[in-house]
Scaffold this motif. Structure first.
Motif, PDB file in Angstrom:
ATOM      1  N   ALA A  30      -9.823   8.196   5.131  1.00  9.66           N
ATOM      2  CA  ALA A  30      -8.924   9.148   4.527  1.00  9.66           C
ATOM      3  C   ALA A  30      -9.229   9.184   2.991  1.00  9.66           C
ATOM      4  CB  ALA A  30      -7.466   8.335   4.761  1.00  9.66           C
ATOM      5  N   ALA A  31      -8.898  10.023   2.489  1.00 11.49           N
ATOM      6  CA  ALA A  31      -8.884  10.404   0.944  1.00 11.49           C
ATOM      7  C   ALA A  31      -8.737   9.250   0.099  1.00 11.49           C
ATOM      8  CB  ALA A  31      -8.178  11.559   0.441  1.00 11.49           C
ATOM      9  N   GLY A  32      -9.405   8.538  -0.621  1.00 16.84           N
ATOM     10  CA  GLY A  32      -9.374   7.560  -1.551  1.00 16.84           C
ATOM     11  C   GLY A  32      -9.906   6.258  -0.649  1.00 16.84           C
ATOM     12  N   ALA A  33     -10.241   6.356   0.748  1.00 21.53           N
ATOM     13  CA  ALA A  33     -10.753   5.108   1.267  1.00 21.53           C
ATOM     14  C   ALA A  33     -12.103   5.194   1.565  1.00 21.53           C
ATOM     15  CB  ALA A  33      -9.801   5.093   2.713  1.00 21.53           C
ATOM     16  N   GLU A  34     -12.765   6.102   0.897  1.00 20.22           N
ATOM     17  CA  GLU A  34     -14.170   6.261   0.996  1.00 20.22           C
ATOM     18  C   GLU A  34     -15.064   4.994   0.845  1.00 20.22           C
ATOM     19  OE1 GLU A  34     -12.437  10.370   0.104  1.00 20.22           O
ATOM     20  OE2 GLU A  34     -12.625   8.235  -0.891  1.00 20.22           O
ATOM     21  N   ALA A  35     -14.907   4.390  -0.152  1.00 16.11           N
ATOM     22  CA  ALA A  35     -15.392   3.108  -0.579  1.00 16.11           C
ATOM     23  C   ALA A  35     -15.361   1.870   0.478  1.00 16.11           C
ATOM     24  CB  ALA A  35     -14.912   2.674  -2.029  1.00 16.11           C
ATOM     25  N   ALA A  36     -14.152   1.761   0.868  1.00 12.35           N
ATOM     26  CA  ALA A  36     -13.894   0.690   2.036  1.00 12.35           C
ATOM     27  C   ALA A  36     -14.629   1.307   3.521  1.00 12.35           C
ATOM     28  CB  ALA A  36     -12.471   0.577   1.925  1.00 12.35           C
ATOM     29  N   ALA A  37     -14.723   2.479   3.504  1.00 10.67           N
ATOM     30  CA  ALA A  37     -15.432   2.886   4.884  1.00 10.67           C
ATOM     31  C   ALA A  37     -16.751   2.761   4.700  1.00 10.67           C
ATOM     32  CB  ALA A  37     -15.166   4.399   5.035  1.00 10.67           C
ATOM     33  N   LEU A  38     -17.528   2.917   3.519  1.00  9.39           N
ATOM     34  CA  LEU A  38     -18.905   2.824   3.386  1.00  9.39           C
ATOM     35  C   LEU A  38     -19.321   1.151   3.403  1.00  9.39           C
ATOM     36  CD1 LEU A  38     -21.591   3.573   2.611  1.00  9.39           C
ATOM     37  CD2 LEU A  38     -21.085   3.315   0.087  1.00  9.39           C
ATOM     38  N   ALA A  39     -18.366   0.364   2.917  1.00 12.55           N
ATOM     39  CA  ALA A  39     -18.622  -1.131   2.939  1.00 12.55           C
ATOM     40  C   ALA A  39     -18.517  -1.768   4.347  1.00 12.55           C
ATOM     41  CB  ALA A  39     -17.317  -1.710   2.225  1.00 12.55           C
ATOM     42  N   GLN A  40     -17.677  -1.083   5.215  1.00  9.29           N
ATOM     43  CA  GLN A  40     -17.441  -1.310   6.673  1.00  9.29           C
ATOM     44  C   GLN A  40     -18.630  -0.782   7.444  1.00  9.29           C
ATOM     45  OE1 GLN A  40     -13.817   0.388   7.596  1.00  9.29           O
ATOM     46  NE2 GLN A  40     -12.969  -1.398   8.073  1.00  9.29           N
ATOM     47  N   ALA A  41     -19.077   0.450   7.035  1.00  2.00           N
ATOM     48  CA  ALA A  41     -20.349   1.003   7.490  1.00  2.00           C
ATOM     49  C   ALA A  41     -21.409  -0.082   7.396  1.00  2.00           C
ATOM     50  CB  ALA A  41     -20.495   2.296   7.439  1.00  2.00           C
TER      51      ALA A  41
END
Length: 100
Positions: A30-41
């Motif tokens: 979701a918007a604003g959660a890009e950094a967390a998603a990249l870290a998970q990936a």
């Protein structure tokens, strides 16, 4: 150690559906959660493909560090033939005045 996926994709749900069908682990932040998603990936896969719009939403320093890291390999993938100005190869081409 947990088994890692060979490939992960971080981007919009439409593109992610295709990557999921190909066997990739997908993240649709979701918007604003890009950094967390990249870290998970980056924790989940050996290679991470990043949509240009997600790359643009990340803090520049964080994106540069992820691109420079040796593991996992990170690439910004073009969408519909568009290239991202954040892609290091595109920046080099532009600086050298090379046409695509």
């Amino acid at each position: 150690m947990t088994a890692r996926f060979p490939l992960a994709y971080v981007g919009d749900a439409v593109q992610a559906a295709g990557y999921r069908l190909a066997g990739a682990r997908v993240f649709t932040p979701a918007a604003g959660a890009e950094a967390a998603a990249l870290a998970q990936a980056r924790e989940a896969a050996q290679v991470v493909l990043l949509a240009p719009e997600v790359a643009a939403a990340l803090p520049r320093g964080e994106l540069e560090a992820a691109l420079a890291a040796l593991q996992p390999l990170l690439a910004i993938v073009p969408k519909d033939g568009e290239v991202s100005p954040l892609d290091p190869a595109e920046r080099v081409r532009a600086q050298l005045g090379l046409e695509r």
